[in-house]
Design a protein around this motif. Structure first.
Motif, PDB file in Angstrom:
ATOM      1  N   ARG A  59       0.839  -1.254  -0.373  1.00 28.77           N
ATOM      2  CA  ARG A  59      -0.314  -0.178   0.027  1.00 28.77           C
ATOM      3  C   ARG A  59       1.008   1.338   0.064  1.00 28.77           C
ATOM      4  O   ARG A  59       0.182   2.531  -0.432  1.00 28.77           O
ATOM      5  N   ALA A  60       2.222   1.673   0.750  1.00 31.40           N
ATOM      6  CA  ALA A  60       2.921   2.095   0.653  1.00 31.40           C
ATOM      7  C   ALA A  60       3.797   2.301   0.197  1.00 31.40           C
ATOM      8  O   ALA A  60       4.595   3.634  -0.654  1.00 31.40           O
ATOM      9  N   ASP A  61       4.168   1.484  -1.390  1.00 31.82           N
ATOM     10  CA  ASP A  61       4.217   1.829  -2.564  1.00 31.82           C
ATOM     11  C   ASP A  61       3.589   2.664  -3.899  1.00 31.82           C
ATOM     12  O   ASP A  61       3.058   2.049  -3.817  1.00 31.82           O
ATOM     13  N   THR A  62       4.435   3.621  -3.924  1.00 31.76           N
ATOM     14  CA  THR A  62       3.650   4.062  -5.386  1.00 31.76           C
ATOM     15  C   THR A  62       4.354   4.040  -6.729  1.00 31.76           C
ATOM     16  O   THR A  62       3.626   4.155  -7.834  1.00 31.76           O
ATOM     17  N   SER A  63       5.662   3.630  -6.410  1.00 32.88           N
ATOM     18  CA  SER A  63       6.285   3.485  -7.836  1.00 32.88           C
ATOM     19  C   SER A  63       6.541   1.886  -8.823  1.00 32.88           C
ATOM     20  O   SER A  63       6.307   1.715  -9.826  1.00 32.88           O
ATOM     21  N   GLY A  64       6.168   1.436  -7.906  1.00 32.48           N
ATOM     22  CA  GLY A  64       5.443  -0.369  -8.410  1.00 32.48           C
ATOM     23  C   GLY A  64       6.826  -1.148  -8.269  1.00 32.48           C
ATOM     24  O   GLY A  64       6.280  -2.725  -9.285  1.00 32.48           O
ATOM     25  N   VAL A  65       7.633  -0.952  -7.882  1.00 32.29           N
ATOM     26  CA  VAL A  65       8.926  -1.471  -7.745  1.00 32.29           C
ATOM     27  C   VAL A  65       8.476  -2.093  -6.583  1.00 32.29           C
ATOM     28  O   VAL A  65       8.507  -4.104  -7.310  1.00 32.29           O
ATOM     29  N   LEU A  66       7.966  -2.377  -5.906  1.00 30.36           N
ATOM     30  CA  LEU A  66       8.549  -3.055  -4.287  1.00 30.36           C
ATOM     31  C   LEU A  66       6.906  -3.767  -4.812  1.00 30.36           C
ATOM     32  O   LEU A  66       6.819  -5.096  -4.182  1.00 30.36           O
ATOM     33  N   ARG A  67       5.529  -3.583  -5.892  1.00 30.55           N
ATOM     34  CA  ARG A  67       4.521  -4.378  -5.714  1.00 30.55           C
ATOM     35  C   ARG A  67       4.452  -5.079  -6.202  1.00 30.55           C
ATOM     36  O   ARG A  67       4.183  -6.440  -6.078  1.00 30.55           O
ATOM     37  N   THR A  68       5.992  -5.381  -7.476  1.00 25.11           N
ATOM     38  CA  THR A  68       5.962  -6.358  -8.073  1.00 25.11           C
ATOM     39  C   THR A  68       6.757  -7.075  -7.875  1.00 25.11           C
ATOM     40  O   THR A  68       6.548  -8.300  -7.983  1.00 25.11           O
ATOM     41  N   ARG A  69       7.388  -6.976  -6.932  1.00 29.00           N
ATOM     42  CA  ARG A  69       8.480  -7.663  -6.198  1.00 29.00           C
ATOM     43  C   ARG A  69       7.867  -8.845  -5.108  1.00 29.00           C
ATOM     44  O   ARG A  69       7.958  -9.620  -4.977  1.00 29.00           O
ATOM     45  N   VAL A  70       6.391  -7.949  -4.544  1.00 27.84           N
ATOM     46  CA  VAL A  70       5.983  -8.534  -3.489  1.00 27.84           C
ATOM     47  C   VAL A  70       4.811  -9.640  -4.445  1.00 27.84           C
ATOM     48  O   VAL A  70       5.323 -10.791  -3.716  1.00 27.84           O
ATOM     49  N   VAL A  71       4.079  -8.927  -5.261  1.00 26.56           N
ATOM     50  CA  VAL A  71       3.112  -9.965  -5.784  1.00 26.56           C
ATOM     51  C   VAL A  71       3.672 -11.598  -6.693  1.00 26.56           C
ATOM     52  O   VAL A  71       3.680 -11.912  -6.778  1.00 26.56           O
ATOM     53  N   THR A  72       5.014 -10.825  -7.363  1.00 29.85           N
ATOM     54  CA  THR A  72       6.009 -12.227  -7.853  1.00 29.85           C
ATOM     55  C   THR A  72       6.607 -12.986  -6.318  1.00 29.85           C
ATOM     56  O   THR A  72       6.382 -14.806  -7.016  1.00 29.85           O
ATOM     57  N   MET A  73       6.434 -12.790  -5.798  1.00 29.71           N
ATOM     58  CA  MET A  73       6.536 -13.238  -4.411  1.00 29.71           C
ATOM     59  C   MET A  73       5.331 -14.370  -3.506  1.00 29.71           C
ATOM     60  O   MET A  73       5.143 -15.997  -3.633  1.00 29.71           O
ATOM     61  N   LEU A  74       4.468 -13.870  -4.022  1.00 33.59           N
ATOM     62  CA  LEU A  74       2.802 -14.134  -3.246  1.00 33.59           C
ATOM     63  C   LEU A  74       2.954 -15.162  -4.280  1.00 33.59           C
ATOM     64  O   LEU A  74       2.569 -16.352  -4.759  1.00 33.59           O
ATOM     65  N   TYR A  75       3.452 -15.685  -5.598  1.00 36.75           N
ATOM     66  CA  TYR A  75       3.132 -15.922  -6.937  1.00 36.75           C
ATOM     67  C   TYR A  75       3.347 -17.615  -6.601  1.00 36.75           C
ATOM     68  O   TYR A  75       3.148 -18.716  -7.461  1.00 36.75           O
ATOM     69  N   ASP A  76       5.478 -17.072  -6.370  1.00 37.21           N
ATOM     70  CA  ASP A  76       6.137 -18.150  -6.577  1.00 37.21           C
ATOM     71  C   ASP A  76       5.714 -19.014  -5.100  1.00 37.21           C
ATOM     72  O   ASP A  76       5.904 -21.134  -5.132  1.00 37.21           O
ATOM     73  N   MET A  77       4.963 -18.305  -4.205  1.00 43.00           N
ATOM     74  CA  MET A  77       4.754 -19.113  -2.990  1.00 43.00           C
ATOM     75  C   MET A  77       3.560 -20.329  -3.381  1.00 43.00           C
ATOM     76  O   MET A  77       3.276 -21.363  -3.189  1.00 43.00           O
ATOM     77  N   ILE A  78       2.553 -19.822  -3.797  1.00 43.22           N
ATOM     78  CA  ILE A  78       0.936 -20.675  -4.802  1.00 43.22           C
ATOM     79  C   ILE A  78       1.380 -21.126  -5.443  1.00 43.22           C
ATOM     80  O   ILE A  78       0.650 -23.134  -5.629  1.00 43.22           O
ATOM     81  N   SER A  79       2.838 -21.178  -6.770  1.00 43.70           N
ATOM     82  CA  SER A  79       2.790 -22.078  -7.757  1.00 43.70           C
ATOM     83  C   SER A  79       3.572 -23.089  -7.544  1.00 43.70           C
ATOM     84  O   SER A  79       3.553 -24.430  -7.536  1.00 43.70           O
ATOM     85  N   GLU A  80       4.860 -23.246  -6.498  1.00 40.95           N
ATOM     86  CA  GLU A  80       5.867 -24.080  -5.927  1.00 40.95           C
ATOM     87  C   GLU A  80       4.104 -25.374  -5.022  1.00 40.95           C
ATOM     88  O   GLU A  80       4.439 -26.026  -5.630  1.00 40.95           O
ATOM     89  N   LYS A  81       3.471 -24.927  -4.131  1.00 43.06           N
ATOM     90  CA  LYS A  81       2.944 -25.910  -3.532  1.00 43.06           C
ATOM     91  C   LYS A  81       1.602 -26.017  -4.120  1.00 43.06           C
ATOM     92  O   LYS A  81       1.751 -27.285  -4.444  1.00 43.06           O
ATOM     93  N   GLU A  82       0.902 -25.851  -5.303  1.00 46.57           N
ATOM     94  CA  GLU A  82       0.588 -26.234  -6.534  1.00 46.57           C
ATOM     95  C   GLU A  82       0.940 -27.646  -7.586  1.00 46.57           C
ATOM     96  O   GLU A  82       0.738 -28.569  -8.056  1.00 46.57           O
ATOM     97  N   LEU A  83       2.498 -27.419  -7.785  1.00 48.13           N
ATOM     98  CA  LEU A  83       3.567 -27.763  -8.522  1.00 48.13           C
ATOM     99  C   LEU A  83       3.492 -29.136  -7.169  1.00 48.13           C
ATOM    100  O   LEU A  83       3.649 -30.161  -8.366  1.00 48.13           O
TER     101      LEU A  83
END
Length: 461
Positions: free
Chosen positions: A319-343
């Protein structure tokens, strides 16, 4: 030269005719003697010669004149300065070694011009107009240089003796350090009270380069270097925080041994604290890199991350990030956690499974990341990343939305802003794909994004 003869008529010679014939024969004999004395192979008192030893001939070897005698000779003799045209030599004149000398059979005179060796050592800068001008000192230096090049013993003087080289190599062997020795030295310097902040920053930079190797990262932990790196995360110097997080993330990448030791040493809590506090953007980027490296393919660390409020910390950061750089890194990390468990769950459907795989399936079953994401409001946060103008940010958001669809589908359908964004993006990427098809491009990056959008539309129906 042709000798002209005259036929005398009358059947007898007069006294004057006999005298004339004798005079002609005498002149011819004198000219032949002069030609014989002027042959280059003969030694002349008026020529400057160099005696060379020819391999295979008998004798006592090469005759070498002393430098002092050569200098006296050069001072007493009149040295002709050769040019690129033939010059006539007079008795008493000398020429530099290597000059071209010939005998003119028509005039009976010796002639000289520049030779190949002289042209090698005298360049165009010595020329003035069409004539070459050389001083006596230049002639002497050039002659010495030619003799040095022709001397085979001078080549050996350019190389060092073998024994001396062996001694140098032995000293170099004593200076060679292994990676373990280097890291031990660096850690000792880092923990020293005399080390400055700049020195510690340089040490961390060297360690980050070394720990990319799996063995070096594990040796760093066995040497007690991990607590020193974690202490750097709590430093008041943001430069040390950034560099320490960078070293930690590099050491954790694809290294289960270091991941286990990091969790046991409290690395997860230190990283979450660094994310929750007010830090510069560059520090949080490196800390996120370390967190992602710690959680990747490590369900035990993921379980601790969720139980210690990791998703709440990430939501505040999002929420505090306005540039989108940290948002992208956070969303990528969440996606990795979900896809690992699914795989890992899909792989568990195979008939042949080993004990370690079954254990990993059991560990991932304890990580309820999808439920946590729904409860912590991530179903409404991730769609906000679609508003970015960067295609890469949109791609990461679309992948995460598809991975979260099983638990967030109901909220997607009621999110009007998400539906509007998807329709707008679909039109935009359709136009881009059609433009690429016109120029003959297929399977483009934009076509892949369009496939993600269409797949999400299908789920929303």
């Amino acid at each position: 030269m042709r000798l002209m003869s005259r036929r005398i008529t009358g059947g007898s010679f007069s006294r004057s005719s006999v005298l004339l014939l004798m005079l002609l024969l005498l002149m011819l004999l004198l000219m032949l003697c002069q030609h014989t004395d002027s042959v280059p192979d003969q030694k002349s008192d008026s020529a400057l010669t160099v005696v060379e030893n020819v391999e295979g001939e008998g004798g006592g070897g090469e005759t070498v004149q002393d430098e002092e005698e050569e200098e006296v000779m050069m001072e007493n003799l009149e040295v002709v300065q050769p040019t690129d045209v033939w010059q006539t030599l007079t008795p008493g004149q000398a020429v530099p070694a290597g000059s071209h000398v010939r005998l003119n059979l028509q005039t009976g005179q010796r002639e000289v011009r520049l030779g190949e060796e002289q042209l090698k050592y005298w360049t165009q800068e010595h020329r003035e107009g069409d004539e070459a001008s050389f001083s006596p000192d230049e002639l002497k230096q050039a002659m010495k240089k030619i003799k040095e090049d022709l001397n085979p013993n001078s080549v050996a003087s350019k190389f060092r003796p073998l024994e001396e080289l062996k001694k140098d190599m032995a000293q170099l062997d004593l200076l060679v350090e292994t990676d373990v020795q280097i890291m031990r030295r660096l850690l000792d310097q880092y923990s020293s009270s005399n080390s400055t902040a700049e020195q510690r920053l340089n040490i961390l930079l060297e360690l980050e380069y070394l720990v990319h190797q799996v063995d070096n990262a594990q040796n760093l932990c066995s040497m007690g270097g991990l607590p020193l790196i974690l202490d750097g995360l709590n430093s008041s110097d943001v430069r040390l925080q950034e560099r320490s997080a960078f070293v930690l993330g590099s050491a954790l990448s694809s290294n289960p041994v270091v991941q286990v030791q990091a969790v046991e040493n409290g690395a997860l809590q230190s990283l979450l604290t660094a994310l929750a506090t007010d830090q510069p953007l560059r520090v949080k980027k490196k800390v996120l890199f370390a967190v992602a490296s710690l959680l990747r393919h490590f369900p035990h660390a993921q379980h601790k991350f969720l139980s210690r409020g990791g998703l709440q910390v990430l939501s505040q950061l999002f929420r505090a990030d306005t540039s989108g750089v940290l948002r992208t890194r956070v969303v990528t990390m969440l996606y990795d956690m979900i896809s690992e468990k699914e795989l890992i769950s899909q792989t568990g459907l195979d008939q042949v499974l080993d004990a370690s795989h079954e254990e990993r399936v059991q560990q991932y079953s304890q990580v309820s990341v999808e439920v946590e994401l729904q409860e912590k409001g991530w179903c409404g946060l991730v769609p906000q990343l679609l508003e970015s103008t960067e295609h890469d940010h949109r791609e990461k958001a679309l992948r995460a939305l598809l991975a979260m669809a099983p638990v967030c589908l109901d909220q997607y359908r009621t999110d009007s802003s998400l539906l509007v964004s998807l329709l707008s993006l679909r039109e935009q990427y359709q136009e881009m794909v059609q433009s690429e098809m016109i120029v003959g491009e297929e399977n483009s990056y934009y076509a892949e994004l369009l496939e993600h959008i269409d797949a999400l539309h299908v789920k929303l129906k």
